[in-house]
Design a protein around this motif. Sequence first.
Motif, PDB file in Angstrom:
ATOM      1  N   VAL A 130       8.534   5.437   8.142  1.00 57.54           N
ATOM      2  CA  VAL A 130       7.434   4.504   8.375  1.00 57.54           C
ATOM      3  C   VAL A 130       6.433   5.148   9.333  1.00 57.54           C
ATOM      4  N   LEU A 131       5.211   4.668   9.299  1.00 56.59           N
ATOM      5  CA  LEU A 131       4.218   5.118  10.261  1.00 56.59           C
ATOM      6  C   LEU A 131       4.492   4.478  11.617  1.00 56.59           C
ATOM      7  N   THR A 132       4.294   5.238  12.672  1.00 54.53           N
ATOM      8  CA  THR A 132       4.334   4.675  14.024  1.00 54.53           C
ATOM      9  C   THR A 132       2.947   4.119  14.320  1.00 54.53           C
ATOM     10  N   ALA A 133       2.810   3.442  15.439  1.00 54.90           N
ATOM     11  CA  ALA A 133       1.492   2.947  15.855  1.00 54.90           C
ATOM     12  C   ALA A 133       0.523   4.121  16.024  1.00 54.90           C
ATOM     13  N   LYS A 134       1.026   5.218  16.567  1.00 55.11           N
ATOM     14  CA  LYS A 134       0.209   6.427  16.747  1.00 55.11           C
ATOM     15  C   LYS A 134      -0.223   6.984  15.387  1.00 55.11           C
ATOM     16  N   GLY A 135       0.702   6.997  14.428  1.00 53.32           N
ATOM     17  CA  GLY A 135       0.386   7.477  13.085  1.00 53.32           C
ATOM     18  C   GLY A 135      -0.636   6.586  12.390  1.00 53.32           C
ATOM     19  N   MET A 136      -0.490   5.284  12.557  1.00 52.83           N
ATOM     20  CA  MET A 136      -1.430   4.334  11.958  1.00 52.83           C
ATOM     21  C   MET A 136      -2.825   4.518  12.550  1.00 52.83           C
ATOM     22  N   ALA A 137      -2.902   4.671  13.850  1.00 49.55           N
ATOM     23  CA  ALA A 137      -4.197   4.862  14.508  1.00 49.55           C
ATOM     24  C   ALA A 137      -4.869   6.152  14.038  1.00 49.55           C
ATOM     25  N   LEU A 138      -4.082   7.219  13.933  1.00 54.32           N
ATOM     26  CA  LEU A 138      -4.641   8.483  13.463  1.00 54.32           C
ATOM     27  C   LEU A 138      -5.094   8.368  12.013  1.00 54.32           C
ATOM     28  N   TYR A 139      -4.287   7.733  11.188  1.00 52.19           N
ATOM     29  CA  TYR A 139      -4.681   7.538   9.784  1.00 52.19           C
ATOM     30  C   TYR A 139      -6.007   6.788   9.709  1.00 52.19           C
ATOM     31  N   GLU A 140      -6.123   5.703  10.441  1.00 50.75           N
ATOM     32  CA  GLU A 140      -7.339   4.891  10.385  1.00 50.75           C
ATOM     33  C   GLU A 140      -8.565   5.662  10.850  1.00 50.75           C
ATOM     34  N   SER A 141      -8.423   6.476  11.874  1.00 47.53           N
ATOM     35  CA  SER A 141      -9.584   7.229  12.353  1.00 47.53           C
ATOM     36  C   SER A 141      -9.951   8.370  11.401  1.00 47.53           C
ATOM     37  N   LEU A 142      -8.958   9.034  10.836  1.00 43.63           N
ATOM     38  CA  LEU A 142      -9.236  10.154   9.933  1.00 43.63           C
ATOM     39  C   LEU A 142      -9.648   9.718   8.529  1.00 43.63           C
ATOM     40  N   SER A 143      -9.141   8.588   8.076  1.00 39.11           N
ATOM     41  CA  SER A 143      -9.403   8.189   6.692  1.00 39.11           C
ATOM     42  C   SER A 143     -10.893   7.988   6.440  1.00 39.11           C
ATOM     43  N   GLU A 144     -11.622   7.491   7.415  1.00 35.84           N
ATOM     44  CA  GLU A 144     -13.068   7.317   7.239  1.00 35.84           C
ATOM     45  C   GLU A 144     -13.761   8.663   7.039  1.00 35.84           C
ATOM     46  N   GLU A 145     -13.360   9.641   7.842  1.00 32.70           N
ATOM     47  CA  GLU A 145     -13.957  10.975   7.745  1.00 32.70           C
ATOM     48  C   GLU A 145     -13.626  11.631   6.404  1.00 32.70           C
ATOM     49  N   VAL A 146     -12.380  11.515   5.978  1.00 29.33           N
ATOM     50  CA  VAL A 146     -11.966  12.104   4.707  1.00 29.33           C
ATOM     51  C   VAL A 146     -12.669  11.410   3.549  1.00 29.33           C
ATOM     52  N   LEU A 147     -12.731  10.094   3.584  1.00 33.44           N
ATOM     53  CA  LEU A 147     -13.395   9.342   2.518  1.00 33.44           C
ATOM     54  C   LEU A 147     -14.877   9.697   2.435  1.00 33.44           C
ATOM     55  N   THR A 148     -15.522   9.839   3.562  1.00 31.26           N
ATOM     56  CA  THR A 148     -16.938  10.234   3.576  1.00 31.26           C
ATOM     57  C   THR A 148     -17.116  11.605   2.927  1.00 31.26           C
ATOM     58  N   MET A 149     -16.222  12.538   3.241  1.00 37.08           N
ATOM     59  CA  MET A 149     -16.289  13.867   2.635  1.00 37.08           C
ATOM     60  C   MET A 149     -16.096  13.773   1.129  1.00 37.08           C
ATOM     61  N   GLN A 150     -15.091  13.000   0.688  1.00 37.05           N
ATOM     62  CA  GLN A 150     -14.818  12.857  -0.743  1.00 37.05           C
ATOM     63  C   GLN A 150     -15.987  12.200  -1.469  1.00 37.05           C
ATOM     64  N   GLU A 151     -16.563  11.182  -0.857  1.00 42.22           N
ATOM     65  CA  GLU A 151     -17.715  10.512  -1.476  1.00 42.22           C
ATOM     66  C   GLU A 151     -18.903  11.459  -1.593  1.00 42.22           C
ATOM     67  N   SER A 152     -19.096  12.327  -0.597  1.00 41.76           N
ATOM     68  CA  SER A 152     -20.211  13.276  -0.660  1.00 41.76           C
ATOM     69  C   SER A 152     -20.017  14.271  -1.806  1.00 41.76           C
ATOM     70  N   ILE A 153     -18.777  14.631  -2.074  1.00 42.48           N
ATOM     71  CA  ILE A 153     -18.479  15.548  -3.179  1.00 42.48           C
ATOM     72  C   ILE A 153     -18.778  14.889  -4.521  1.00 42.48           C
ATOM     73  N   LEU A 154     -18.476  13.604  -4.623  1.00 43.24           N
ATOM     74  CA  LEU A 154     -18.624  12.887  -5.895  1.00 43.24           C
ATOM     75  C   LEU A 154     -19.960  12.156  -6.063  1.00 43.24           C
ATOM     76  N   ARG A 155     -20.829  12.219  -5.071  1.00 44.76           N
ATOM     77  CA  ARG A 155     -22.038  11.387  -5.083  1.00 44.76           C
ATOM     78  C   ARG A 155     -22.914  11.554  -6.318  1.00 44.76           C
ATOM     79  N   ASP A 156     -22.972  12.737  -6.901  1.00 41.51           N
ATOM     80  CA  ASP A 156     -23.839  12.964  -8.057  1.00 41.51           C
ATOM     81  C   ASP A 156     -23.115  12.803  -9.394  1.00 41.51           C
ATOM     82  N   ILE A 157     -21.885  12.326  -9.357  1.00 35.64           N
ATOM     83  CA  ILE A 157     -21.103  12.176 -10.582  1.00 35.64           C
ATOM     84  C   ILE A 157     -20.998  10.689 -10.908  1.00 35.64           C
ATOM     85  N   PRO A 158     -21.534  10.274 -12.053  1.00 29.45           N
ATOM     86  CA  PRO A 158     -21.499   8.853 -12.419  1.00 29.45           C
ATOM     87  C   PRO A 158     -20.058   8.350 -12.560  1.00 29.45           C
TER      88      PRO A 158
END
Length: 138
Positions: free
Chosen positions: A87-115
């Motif tokens: 299971v995730l610890t509180a520390k793991g959950m906090a890190l996931y939440e902070s990093l997931s936004e950055e990773v998602l932004t990167m992924q969205e930038s890669i896919l932005r021109d693809i319908p």
Amino acid sequence: MKVFLQIHRFHRNYMARLTTMLVPHKLTPGNWSLLQFLHAHEIATSSQLAAHWDVEKPTVSSNVKQMLALELIAVVPGEDKREKNLVLTAKGMALYESLSEEVLTMQESILRDIPPVVRTQMEQVLTVMEDSLKEARS
């Protein structure tokens, strides 16, 4: 075939960008995958992770050891005493939440021109290719 070269090059470049984001947090892409899986499923065994990633259990074990050392995951007993759930610890959950936004932004930038319809087609094609590889292995 050029398509395999493109897949390889994309994967190498994507993993390099992802790794750059993760290194300051002492994480690898494998560690990130474990965080994502536990965030989505809340609890899992090493066997479930190995099946999901289509890897051998020792590959998962080394990843789990790293994450335990970083105190990002914890082992909790299952119904069967031999079963160890992760299971995730509180520390793991906090890190996931902070990093997931950055990773998602990167992924969205890669896919932005693809319908969206093309994205769906890409997912379908990659699934068929993966299934073909699995059939050849059997």
